[in-house]
Design a protein around this motif. Structure first.
Motif, mmCIF file in Angstrom:
data_model
loop_
_atom_site.group_PDB
_atom_site.id
_atom_site.type_symbol
_atom_site.label_atom_id
_atom_site.label_comp_id
_atom_site.label_asym_id
_atom_site.label_seq_id
_atom_site.Cartn_x
_atom_site.Cartn_y
_atom_site.Cartn_z
ATOM 1 N N ASN A 20 0.867 -1.174 0.000
ATOM 2 C CA ASN A 20 0.000 0.000 0.000
ATOM 3 C C ASN A 20 0.903 1.223 0.000
ATOM 4 N N TRP A 21 0.991 1.866 -1.133
ATOM 5 C CA TRP A 21 1.879 3.010 -1.322
ATOM 6 C C TRP A 21 1.032 4.276 -1.285
ATOM 7 N N GLY A 23 -2.169 4.606 -0.469
ATOM 8 C CA GLY A 23 -3.474 4.389 -1.060
ATOM 9 C C GLY A 23 -3.431 3.780 -2.444
ATOM 10 N N GLU A 24 -2.255 3.708 -3.032
ATOM 11 C CA GLU A 24 -2.077 3.064 -4.338
ATOM 12 C C GLU A 24 -1.406 1.715 -4.097
ATOM 13 N N TYR A 25 -1.950 0.658 -4.692
ATOM 14 C CA TYR A 25 -1.414 -0.682 -4.484
ATOM 15 C C TYR A 25 -0.493 -1.059 -5.630
ATOM 16 N N LYS A 26 0.738 -1.494 -5.252
ATOM 17 C CA LYS A 26 1.743 -1.833 -6.263
ATOM 18 C C LYS A 26 2.320 -3.213 -5.979
ATOM 19 N N LYS A 27 2.613 -3.955 -7.052
ATOM 20 C CA LYS A 27 3.301 -5.245 -6.926
ATOM 21 C C LYS A 27 4.794 -4.998 -7.007
#
Length: 64
Positions: A20-21, A23-27
């Motif tokens: 969780n960056w 509020g943005e989710y990154k793989k």
């Protein structure tokens, strides 16, 4: 300016985790044993270190 900032791991899939960056989710890639709920430092799409909650709180309180 922060080049690395602690982010929370929200999902673990073998050698890839979702963070969780803000509020943005990154793989991102993860080579170590990482669990959901851990805080990690990510650089260039790779987890470089697991940090504890105190480090996360420090960054939150002192800005970056």
């Amino acid at each position: 300016m922060c080049l690395k900032y602690p982010v929370e791991v929200v999902e673990v899939n073998k050698d890839e985790v979702v963070v969780n960056w803000g509020g943005e989710y990154k793989k991102v890639l993860a080579m170590d044993d990482i669990k959901q709920g851990d805080y990690v430092l990510v650089q260039n799409g790779i987890v470089v270190e697991v940090v504890d909650r105190k480090a996360k709180e420090f960054f939150d309180n002192h800005g970056c």
